[in-house]
Design an enzyme around this catalytic site. Structure first.
Site, PDB file in Angstrom:
ATOM      1  N   LYS A  59      39.474  15.119  45.632  1.00  0.00           N
ATOM      2  CA  LYS A  59      38.730  15.143  47.191  1.00  0.00           C
ATOM      3  C   LYS A  59      37.679  16.331  47.376  1.00  0.00           C
ATOM      4  CE  LYS A  59      43.181  13.363  49.278  1.00  0.00           C
ATOM      5  NZ  LYS A  59      44.371  13.707  49.624  1.00  0.00           N
ATOM      6  N   GLN A 103      47.956  17.246  52.895  1.00  0.00           N
ATOM      7  CA  GLN A 103      48.524  16.390  51.509  1.00  0.00           C
ATOM      8  C   GLN A 103      49.869  16.252  51.571  1.00  0.00           C
ATOM      9  OE1 GLN A 103      46.265  15.021  49.371  1.00  0.00           O
ATOM     10  NE2 GLN A 103      47.923  14.291  48.549  1.00  0.00           N
ATOM     11  N   ASP A 126      43.028  11.144  58.171  1.00  0.00           N
ATOM     12  CA  ASP A 126      44.061  10.300  57.502  1.00  0.00           C
ATOM     13  C   ASP A 126      44.208   9.155  58.471  1.00  0.00           C
ATOM     14  OD1 ASP A 126      44.678  10.661  55.070  1.00  0.00           O
ATOM     15  OD2 ASP A 126      45.931  12.519  55.385  1.00  0.00           O
TER      16      ASP A 126
HETATM   17  N1  GUN Z   1      49.628  11.620  49.560  1.00  0.00           N
HETATM   18  C1  GUN Z   1      49.573  10.156  49.062  1.00  0.00           C
HETATM   19  N2  GUN Z   1      48.495   9.634  49.681  1.00  0.00           N
HETATM   20  C2  GUN Z   1      48.037  10.239  50.850  1.00  0.00           C
HETATM   21  C3  GUN Z   1      47.139  10.216  51.859  1.00  0.00           C
HETATM   22  O1  GUN Z   1      46.534   8.989  51.956  1.00  0.00           O
HETATM   23  N3  GUN Z   1      46.948  11.158  52.719  1.00  0.00           N
HETATM   24  C4  GUN Z   1      47.649  12.310  52.533  1.00  0.00           C
HETATM   25  N4  GUN Z   1      47.488  12.923  53.512  1.00  0.00           N
HETATM   26  N5  GUN Z   1      48.470  12.309  51.566  1.00  0.00           N
HETATM   27  C5  GUN Z   1      48.873  11.511  50.856  1.00  0.00           C
END
Ligand code: GUN
Length: 299
Positions: A59, A103, A126
């Site tokens: 990311k 996350q 998100d």
């Molecule tokens: N962990 C796995 N997929 C995601 C996601 O799309 N967002 C976040 N914040 N954590 C994750």
């Protein structure tokens, strides 16, 4: 055989995501040049989960490549909920931070939904905050969860107008299944959400013009469950340890079987996966524009 297919059945999410990131980079360059605005994304990582570390690094890299500001906050696995909430309050108040992503999963001592709901909904890239979930469900101006939004973009690119199509979403998670169903409903599909208690799942799946698999069970959806010509979107990413070798990645769909029947299908890897981060970057640009009171670019 699918790997060398020239019949146009493969839905290439990797290529779509690359093009989307290109449009995002242009929009960011334009925001900087015309408004002095550089969108910024902050990722919060608690603990040392190896898969999460890989995602977070990826990311950060793609955020910088798109010309945006990227920062990371790492807390130990022993961090308390209060510490995390203090950090989120600081990020909510920081005008340089337009997007906040915590996350998941979080360590056991922390209540995930309380943490997510502490994020300013305007910075919730998100789209997991209860306000954004509510706006999505009621047709408001939501931040939309990245993976289902990526699936919708692939479907609209493939099929154009989705209205009137039968869509079956297998899986009812807050992160994928439920928002996917809302997005398909918003696109005027007839939507069924199936799950582990659904009776005669194969028959339900066979109704689908659009079949979205988001269950997290390797190769569960079989070829015989797919209606001929249907479009199959496989959200699953399951690692199969093949003893000694590198783990094999498979989706929730038995790919070769489904490929033979489907009109279009996303591969794993290279289908839905690359879309998630691309849409995260898109959400960060949208969030920055909304916070600055600027028109949103068409991405
Ligand atoms: N962990 C796995 N997929 C995601 C996601 O799309 N967002 C976040 N914040 N954590 C994750």
């Amino acid at each position: 055989m699918s790997a060398t297919a020239t019949d146009g059945k493969i839905i290439d999410g990797k290529a779509f995501a690359t093009r989307l990131r290109g449009r995002i980079a242009s929009a960011v360059a334009d925001l900087k040049a015309r408004h002095g605005l550089t969108p910024g994304l902050t990722v919060v990582l608690v603990g040392e989960d190896p898969a999460s570390q890989v995602y977070v690094r990826s990311k950060g890299k793609q955020t910088v490549e798109a010309g945006m500001n990227s920062s990371e906050h790492k807390l130990p696995a022993s961090a308390s909920q209060a510490e995390l909430l203090t950090l989120i309050a600081r990020l909510n108040a920081d005008p340089k931070v337009h997007g906040i992503l915590v996350q998941l999963p979080l360590p056991k001592q922390i209540d995930e939904q309380s943490v997510i709901n502490a994020i300013d909904p305007a910075k919730d890239v998100d789209g997991f905050h209860v306000v954004n979930a509510g706006r999505l469900a009621t047709g408001g101006k939501a931040m939309v969860p990245c993976t289902p939004m990526g699936c919708l973009m692939l479907l609209q690119d493939r099929l154009g107008d989705l209205s009137g199509l039968e869509a079956v979403v297998v899986g009812r998670s807050n992160i994928v299944g439920k928002p996917m169903a809302q997005l398909l409903l918003g696109a005027s599909c007839t939507v069924t959400v199936a799950h582990s208690r659904t009776r005669d799942l194969p028959a339900v799946c066979r109704r689908a013009d659009i079949l979205v698999a988001a269950v997290g069970r390797p190769e569960m959806i079989r070829g015989a469950w797919v209606k001929p010509g249907a479009t199959v979107i496989d959200v699953g990413i399951n690692r199969i340890d093949a003893g000694g070798d590198k783990p094999r990645l498979v989706g929730d769909v038995a790919y070769d079987e489904a490929y033979a029947v489907a009109g279009g299908i996303t591969p794993v890897p290279g289908g839905v996966g690359p879309m998630t981060i691309a849409v995260l970057l898109r959400n960060t640009v949208i969030a920055a524009c909304r916070q600055a009171g600027l028109a949103e670019p068409d991405l």
